[in-house]
Design a protein around this motif. Structure first.
Motif, PDB file in Angstrom:
ATOM      1  N   ALA A  52       0.838  -1.196   0.000  1.00 29.35           N
ATOM      2  CA  ALA A  52       0.000   0.000   0.000  1.00 29.35           C
ATOM      3  C   ALA A  52       0.880   1.256   0.000  1.00 29.35           C
ATOM      4  N   ALA A  53       0.476   2.259  -0.771  1.00 31.07           N
ATOM      5  CA  ALA A  53       1.216   3.521  -0.814  1.00 31.07           C
ATOM      6  C   ALA A  53       1.111   4.231   0.531  1.00 31.07           C
ATOM      7  N   ARG A  54       2.246   4.725   1.056  1.00 35.98           N
ATOM      8  CA  ARG A  54       2.248   5.425   2.337  1.00 35.98           C
ATOM      9  C   ARG A  54       2.419   6.933   2.186  1.00 35.98           C
ATOM     10  N   GLY A  55       2.983   7.393   1.054  1.00 39.78           N
ATOM     11  CA  GLY A  55       3.091   8.822   0.835  1.00 39.78           C
ATOM     12  C   GLY A  55       4.530   9.293   0.757  1.00 39.78           C
ATOM     13  N   LEU A  56       4.686  10.620   0.746  1.00 40.40           N
ATOM     14  CA  LEU A  56       6.005  11.254   0.691  1.00 40.40           C
ATOM     15  C   LEU A  56       6.641  11.164   2.070  1.00 40.40           C
ATOM     16  N   LEU A  57       7.801  10.516   2.148  1.00 39.16           N
ATOM     17  CA  LEU A  57       8.485  10.336   3.423  1.00 39.16           C
ATOM     18  C   LEU A  57       9.357  11.556   3.707  1.00 39.16           C
ATOM     19  N   ILE A  58       9.103  12.207   4.851  1.00 34.31           N
ATOM     20  CA  ILE A  58       9.883  13.358   5.292  1.00 34.31           C
ATOM     21  C   ILE A  58      10.540  13.002   6.622  1.00 34.31           C
ATOM     22  N   GLU A  59      11.884  13.043   6.666  1.00 36.60           N
ATOM     23  CA  GLU A  59      12.615  12.676   7.872  1.00 36.60           C
ATOM     24  C   GLU A  59      13.687  13.697   8.200  1.00 36.60           C
ATOM     25  N   GLU A  60      14.039  13.755   9.469  1.00 38.78           N
ATOM     26  CA  GLU A  60      15.141  14.584   9.932  1.00 38.78           C
ATOM     27  C   GLU A  60      16.472  13.918   9.591  1.00 38.78           C
ATOM     28  N   ALA A  61      17.565  14.635   9.812  1.00 40.65           N
ATOM     29  CA  ALA A  61      18.893  14.056   9.606  1.00 40.65           C
ATOM     30  C   ALA A  61      19.180  13.005  10.670  1.00 40.65           C
ATOM     31  N   ARG A  62      19.767  11.905  10.260  1.00 46.23           N
ATOM     32  CA  ARG A  62      20.204  10.856  11.188  1.00 46.23           C
ATOM     33  C   ARG A  62      21.505  10.249  10.672  1.00 46.23           C
ATOM     34  N   THR A  63      22.273   9.628  11.600  1.00 44.10           N
ATOM     35  CA  THR A  63      23.533   8.968  11.262  1.00 44.10           C
ATOM     36  C   THR A  63      23.498   7.530  11.742  1.00 44.10           C
ATOM     37  N   GLN A 196      21.400  -1.004  12.228  1.00 48.14           N
ATOM     38  CA  GLN A 196      21.484   0.455  12.373  1.00 48.14           C
ATOM     39  C   GLN A 196      21.451   0.835  13.846  1.00 48.14           C
ATOM     40  N   LEU A 197      22.301   1.780  14.213  1.00 43.35           N
ATOM     41  CA  LEU A 197      22.314   2.356  15.555  1.00 43.35           C
ATOM     42  C   LEU A 197      22.426   3.861  15.375  1.00 43.35           C
ATOM     43  N   GLU A 198      21.398   4.592  15.829  1.00 44.12           N
ATOM     44  CA  GLU A 198      21.297   6.022  15.560  1.00 44.12           C
ATOM     45  C   GLU A 198      20.831   6.762  16.804  1.00 44.12           C
ATOM     46  N   ALA A 199      21.308   7.972  16.994  1.00 48.62           N
ATOM     47  CA  ALA A 199      20.872   8.798  18.115  1.00 48.62           C
ATOM     48  C   ALA A 199      19.463   9.283  17.839  1.00 48.62           C
ATOM     49  N   GLY A 200      18.536   9.000  18.763  1.00 49.46           N
ATOM     50  CA  GLY A 200      17.147   9.402  18.590  1.00 49.46           C
ATOM     51  C   GLY A 200      16.215   8.443  19.285  1.00 49.46           C
ATOM     52  N   ALA A 201      15.017   8.927  19.599  1.00 50.96           N
ATOM     53  CA  ALA A 201      14.061   8.151  20.385  1.00 50.96           C
ATOM     54  C   ALA A 201      13.208   7.215  19.546  1.00 50.96           C
ATOM     55  N   PHE A 202      13.456   7.151  18.243  1.00 51.10           N
ATOM     56  CA  PHE A 202      12.722   6.255  17.363  1.00 51.10           C
ATOM     57  C   PHE A 202      13.612   5.963  16.162  1.00 51.10           C
ATOM     58  N   PRO A 203      13.412   4.824  15.499  1.00 50.68           N
ATOM     59  CA  PRO A 203      14.238   4.508  14.330  1.00 50.68           C
ATOM     60  C   PRO A 203      13.731   5.241  13.102  1.00 50.68           C
ATOM     61  N   THR A 204      14.646   5.600  12.207  1.00 49.83           N
ATOM     62  CA  THR A 204      14.273   6.159  10.919  1.00 49.83           C
ATOM     63  C   THR A 204      14.654   5.171   9.823  1.00 49.83           C
ATOM     64  N   SER A 205      14.415   5.541   8.594  1.00 50.73           N
ATOM     65  CA  SER A 205      14.666   4.630   7.481  1.00 50.73           C
ATOM     66  C   SER A 205      16.122   4.184   7.448  1.00 50.73           C
ATOM     67  N   TYR A 206      16.330   3.019   6.883  1.00 50.91           N
ATOM     68  CA  TYR A 206      17.646   2.389   6.870  1.00 50.91           C
ATOM     69  C   TYR A 206      18.672   3.242   6.133  1.00 50.91           C
ATOM     70  N   ILE A 207      19.861   3.392   6.748  1.00 45.66           N
ATOM     71  CA  ILE A 207      20.980   4.138   6.174  1.00 45.66           C
ATOM     72  C   ILE A 207      22.117   3.142   5.929  1.00 45.66           C
ATOM     73  N   PRO A 208      22.345   2.712   4.684  1.00 44.36           N
ATOM     74  CA  PRO A 208      23.407   1.737   4.418  1.00 44.36           C
ATOM     75  C   PRO A 208      24.794   2.351   4.636  1.00 44.36           C
ATOM     76  N   THR A 209      25.699   1.574   5.199  1.00 40.62           N
ATOM     77  CA  THR A 209      27.077   2.028   5.410  1.00 40.62           C
ATOM     78  C   THR A 209      28.057   0.964   4.933  1.00 40.62           C
ATOM     79  N   THR A 210      29.286   1.415   4.688  1.00 34.38           N
ATOM     80  CA  THR A 210      30.391   0.483   4.419  1.00 34.38           C
ATOM     81  C   THR A 210      31.521   0.805   5.392  1.00 34.38           C
ATOM     82  N   THR A 211      32.534   1.538   4.938  1.00 37.77           N
ATOM     83  CA  THR A 211      33.742   1.723   5.753  1.00 37.77           C
ATOM     84  C   THR A 211      33.568   2.716   6.898  1.00 37.77           C
TER      85      THR A 211
END
Length: 376
Positions: A52-63, A196-211
């Protein structure tokens, strides 16, 4: 969009200016496949299970503080207590429909793979995608102090099934030191992807990393001209959005706000359903020359919300999920506005962290019956 003559059909790009400066991001496409965008590309996200379509995803910056996030149990990970890890397994495809998931075979009740990262003095959210080949397997997730006394600040015991699911939990407040994320498989075989491990009280979308750790910059969407559709004398601003998480809102973020500036604070604004942090209430507001003309407190936010602010001088009313709220009979409407911000704050630099499903502007003050109808 509605003007004085009729409906004008335009594409998203013809109406909305979207930026995510220098940063890729992930979303689920219409086939349920985890997909990576390029910088400045909007994400129209879908539910990976129902499509199902969820819409335009708007998120804050996360690391994402973890490295080699897909290669769980491989480079930069430590494997302990007889766990057997096969990275890039071909047993299953991962959520991005490639073969970068890891196979984790238990050899004891404490078999685990782990990685350490230096955290800030804040709460953090940990997440990982898990599945099995068939049946179910219990998996234990931990975040704990890397050195003695190895204090656990967050944990979850989850059940992996034969379908990919993203599991997450939030820690208590860390100190500015090293902590470890552990994925423990007490028995059986589990497949893991996308830690993923990110500073914040809830998880945001997956951020792929390598090195190295990687930051996803904030999503910013705006309509940079109000001509010819905006009516400064009277109008109705409608928005529908789905919450991206169940915790507290970001203060003052709004699905739609007509303002005098892209970057808050704004001295003039018509804001639909701005959020008020921990109260999880929705509000409407009008600001003229930095003076708040009205603040309507709405109902407590639901999972998906339809909200509208119908306005004209000394005659303004809000509508929330089919409920007509208290009207205001003594307010001034701001005229020095120039654009619409979508999914971000009109007061400070915060973001909805939600899916914006629809925004509609009517160049007239809708009657009460219409306000109830469009928000039901």
């Amino acid at each position: 969009w509605e003007n004085g003559v009729g409906l004008v059909q335009k594409t998203f790009a013809q109406i909305v200016t979207f930026t995510r400066t220098g940063s890729t991001a992930t979303y689920f496409n219409s086939a349920g496949v985890l997909t990576t965008t390029v910088a400045d590309e909007p994400r129209f996200d879908y539910n990976p299970s129902t499509l199902a379509a969820r819409g335009l995803l708007i998120e804050e910056a996360r690391t994402n503080l973890l490295t080699y996030s897909a290669l769980i149990g491989g480079t930069n990970w430590t494997n302990q207590n007889s766990i057997v890890v096969t990275t890039n397994t071909t047993d299953v495809t991962d959520p991005s429909n490639t073969n970068t998931a890891s196979k984790l075979v238990s050899g004891s009740a404490t078999s685990q793979t782990l990685q350490s990262a230096t955290l800030t003095a804040a709460v953090h959210s940990a997440s990982v995608f898990l599945r099995t080949l068939s049946g179910t397997v219990s998996v234990e997730l931990y975040v704990y102090l890397t050195a003695s006394p190895f204090t656990v600040i967050g944990t979850a015991t989850v059940t992996a099934t034969s379908t990919w699911q993203r599991f997450s939990f939030t820690t208590s407040t860390a100190t500015a030191t090293s902590y470890t994320l552990a994925v423990r498989v007490p028995s059986g075989t589990a497949y893991a992807f996308g830690a993923q491990l990110e500073a914040g009280a809830f998880p945001t979308s997956y951020i792929p990393t390598t090195t190295t750790a990687l930051t996803r910059n904030p999503d910013q969407a705006s309509v940079n001209t109000l001509a010819p559709w905006f009516n400064s004398a009277a109008g109705t601003l409608f928005a529908e959005f789905t919450r991206g998480y169940t915790g507290n809102f970001s203060n003052f973020a709004s699905p739609a706000a007509i303002t005098d500036n892209l970057i808050p604070p704004n001295t003039n604004a018509i804001a639909s359903a701005y959020t008020n942090g921990a109260s999880q209430q929705l509000y409407n507001s009008m600001v003229v020359n930095s003076v708040e003309q009205l603040t309507f407190q709405q109902e407590t936010a639901q999972t998906t919300n339809k909200v509208a602010l119908a306005y004209k001088t000394d005659d303004t009313q809000q509508f929330t999920n089919g409920v007509a709220e208290i009207a205001d009979t003594s307010c001034t409407v701001p005229t020095s506005v120039s654009q619409m911000n979508i999914g971000s704050a009109y007061v400070n630099n915060t973001f909805m962290n939600s899916w914006i499903r629809r925004v509609t502007y009517y160049p007239r003050r809708l009657a009460q019956a219409d306000g109830i109808a469009i928000t039901t």
